[in-house]
Design a protein around this motif. Structure first.
Motif, PDB file in Angstrom:
ATOM      1  N   GLU A 253       0.895  -1.135  -0.316  1.00 14.07           N
ATOM      2  CA  GLU A 253      -0.096   0.223  -0.543  1.00 14.07           C
ATOM      3  C   GLU A 253       1.034   0.635   0.343  1.00 14.07           C
ATOM      4  O   GLU A 253       0.675   2.061  -0.879  1.00 14.07           O
ATOM      5  CB  GLU A 253      -1.123  -0.123   0.875  1.00 14.07           C
ATOM      6  N   ASP A 254       2.227   1.078   0.405  1.00 18.37           N
ATOM      7  CA  ASP A 254       2.753   2.153   0.921  1.00 18.37           C
ATOM      8  C   ASP A 254       3.869   2.631  -0.608  1.00 18.37           C
ATOM      9  O   ASP A 254       3.853   3.890  -1.448  1.00 18.37           O
ATOM     10  CB  ASP A 254       3.728   2.064   1.790  1.00 18.37           C
ATOM     11  N   LEU A 255       4.197   1.469  -0.929  1.00 20.54           N
ATOM     12  CA  LEU A 255       4.622   1.674  -2.229  1.00 20.54           C
ATOM     13  C   LEU A 255       3.352   2.225  -3.336  1.00 20.54           C
ATOM     14  O   LEU A 255       4.122   2.758  -4.643  1.00 20.54           O
ATOM     15  CB  LEU A 255       4.604   0.200  -3.183  1.00 20.54           C
ATOM     16  N   ARG A 256       2.490   1.951  -3.470  1.00 18.25           N
ATOM     17  CA  ARG A 256       1.278   2.383  -4.624  1.00 18.25           C
ATOM     18  C   ARG A 256       1.224   3.887  -4.143  1.00 18.25           C
ATOM     19  O   ARG A 256       0.742   4.203  -5.523  1.00 18.25           O
ATOM     20  CB  ARG A 256       0.091   1.754  -3.815  1.00 18.25           C
ATOM     21  N   ALA A 257       0.766   4.062  -2.942  1.00 17.16           N
ATOM     22  CA  ALA A 257       0.902   5.526  -2.626  1.00 17.16           C
ATOM     23  C   ALA A 257       2.331   6.744  -3.164  1.00 17.16           C
ATOM     24  O   ALA A 257       2.003   7.543  -3.684  1.00 17.16           O
ATOM     25  CB  ALA A 257       0.871   5.926  -0.736  1.00 17.16           C
ATOM     26  N   LYS A 258       2.947   6.095  -2.743  1.00 13.77           N
ATOM     27  CA  LYS A 258       4.016   6.277  -4.237  1.00 13.77           C
ATOM     28  C   LYS A 258       4.653   6.693  -5.253  1.00 13.77           C
ATOM     29  O   LYS A 258       5.175   7.359  -5.815  1.00 13.77           O
ATOM     30  CB  LYS A 258       5.597   6.251  -3.284  1.00 13.77           C
ATOM     31  N   ALA A 259       4.141   5.711  -5.932  1.00 15.24           N
ATOM     32  CA  ALA A 259       4.185   5.843  -6.611  1.00 15.24           C
ATOM     33  C   ALA A 259       2.498   6.817  -7.951  1.00 15.24           C
ATOM     34  O   ALA A 259       2.149   6.577  -7.136  1.00 15.24           O
ATOM     35  CB  ALA A 259       3.097   4.281  -7.581  1.00 15.24           C
ATOM     36  N   LYS A 260       3.628   7.327  -8.963  1.00 12.91           N
ATOM     37  CA  LYS A 260       3.145   8.384  -9.536  1.00 12.91           C
ATOM     38  C   LYS A 260       2.240   6.810 -10.721  1.00 12.91           C
ATOM     39  O   LYS A 260       2.543   6.981 -11.506  1.00 12.91           O
ATOM     40  CB  LYS A 260       4.374   8.954 -10.534  1.00 12.91           C
ATOM     41  N   ILE A 261       1.048   7.192 -10.524  1.00 15.22           N
ATOM     42  CA  ILE A 261      -0.111   6.692 -11.575  1.00 15.22           C
ATOM     43  C   ILE A 261      -1.016   7.010 -12.597  1.00 15.22           C
ATOM     44  O   ILE A 261      -1.346   7.983 -11.961  1.00 15.22           O
ATOM     45  CB  ILE A 261      -0.703   5.332 -10.425  1.00 15.22           C
TER      46      ILE A 261
END
Length: 262
Positions: A253-261
């Motif tokens: 979840e933290d990785l998704r929050a940091k990712a530029k999507i």
């Protein structure tokens, strides 16, 4: 140079060089390393739980299998099957899955679950289960409330629950399972279901039907007992896995929050 001198040089060179890999067979010029056989034997012995032993017969069988595998792989490469789009796509999928699992293992390794964390979760579970009950129940599943009311009426008239499970339940497994629900902790069930079962005494059946997404249910409570929590040592592996899974889920979840999507 004297013969003794030549022998000494050769011997010195042999000692200085690393030992060549020992092969168990050579297939069309390709050597099969003994380490592959050793690994295969170790895997069989370990996975058998002690039933299989490292012996010449087992080694000969596995050697034959490794030779056959090498023959197959060589022919597949000769036909360039490893270059086909479907093969390369599947290979990429397998690699990505292995990479995913490797990341999860690395996350778990970097944030190991401590005994204190496990003890904290165990204590909370123990507090939740204090004074709670476990119920062993069976059920008859019906299409409508009217059908369920009819079953309840038949039970009050003396009909046998076992017979009604087999003849009236819409559950396709009812005849084999006899409507078995197993043991369940009231504190861990959905509150409406727990409330419906809690009102039924041991050996008794529902006085009113219970509705779920699967249909309408009539229950029989076979037994009731005090909830028994496993010991900390018994629960430790399961709690540890649960905490690891939660840590991995949070990291993702933290990785998704940091990712530029986009």
């Amino acid at each position: 140079m004297k013969l003794s001198r030549i022998a000494a040089v050769v011997l010195a060179a042999t000692i200085a060089l690393p030992a060549a890999a020992e092969s168990i067979a050579v297939v069309n010029g390709v050597a099969i390393d003994k380490k592959e056989l050793d690994a295969a034997v170790a895997n069989i012995v370990q996975s058998s739980g002690g039933k299989a032993q490292d012996n010449p017969e087992l080694r000969e069988q596995l050697k034959t299998s490794l030779i056959t595998r090498e023959v197959i792989l060589q022919e597949a490469r000769k036909r360039q099957l490893d270059k086909q789009p479907l093969f390369t796509q599947r290979l990429d999928d397998i690699r990505n899955e292995m990479l995913r699992e490797a990341l999860f293992a690395d996350i778990a390794k970097q944030a190991p679950v401590s005994d204190a964390q496990i003890k904290s979760v165990y204590d909370k579970l123990a507090a939740q289960q204090t004074g709670s009950k476990e119920i062993h129940a069976r059920q008859i599943t019906l299409k409508s409330e009217a059908d369920a009311q009819k079953v309840i009426a038949d039970l009050k008239k003396g009909a046998k629950f076992d017979e009604l499970v087999k003849t009236r339940s819409i559950d396709p497994n009812a005849k084999q399972s006899n409507g078995e629900m197993g043991w369940g902790n009231l504190n861990r069930m959905d509150p409406p279901l727990a409330a419906a079962l809690k009102d039924i005494r041991k050996g008794q059946t529902s006085s009113k039907p219970y509705q779920s997404p699967l249909g309408w249910h009539v229950f029989k409570v076979e037994d009731i007992r005090d909830a028994k929590l496993p010991s900390l040592d018994e629960a430790k592996p399961q709690i540890g896995r649960q905490l690891q899974e939660e840590a991995i889920a949070k990291a993702v979840e933290d990785l998704r929050a940091k990712a530029k999507i986009q």
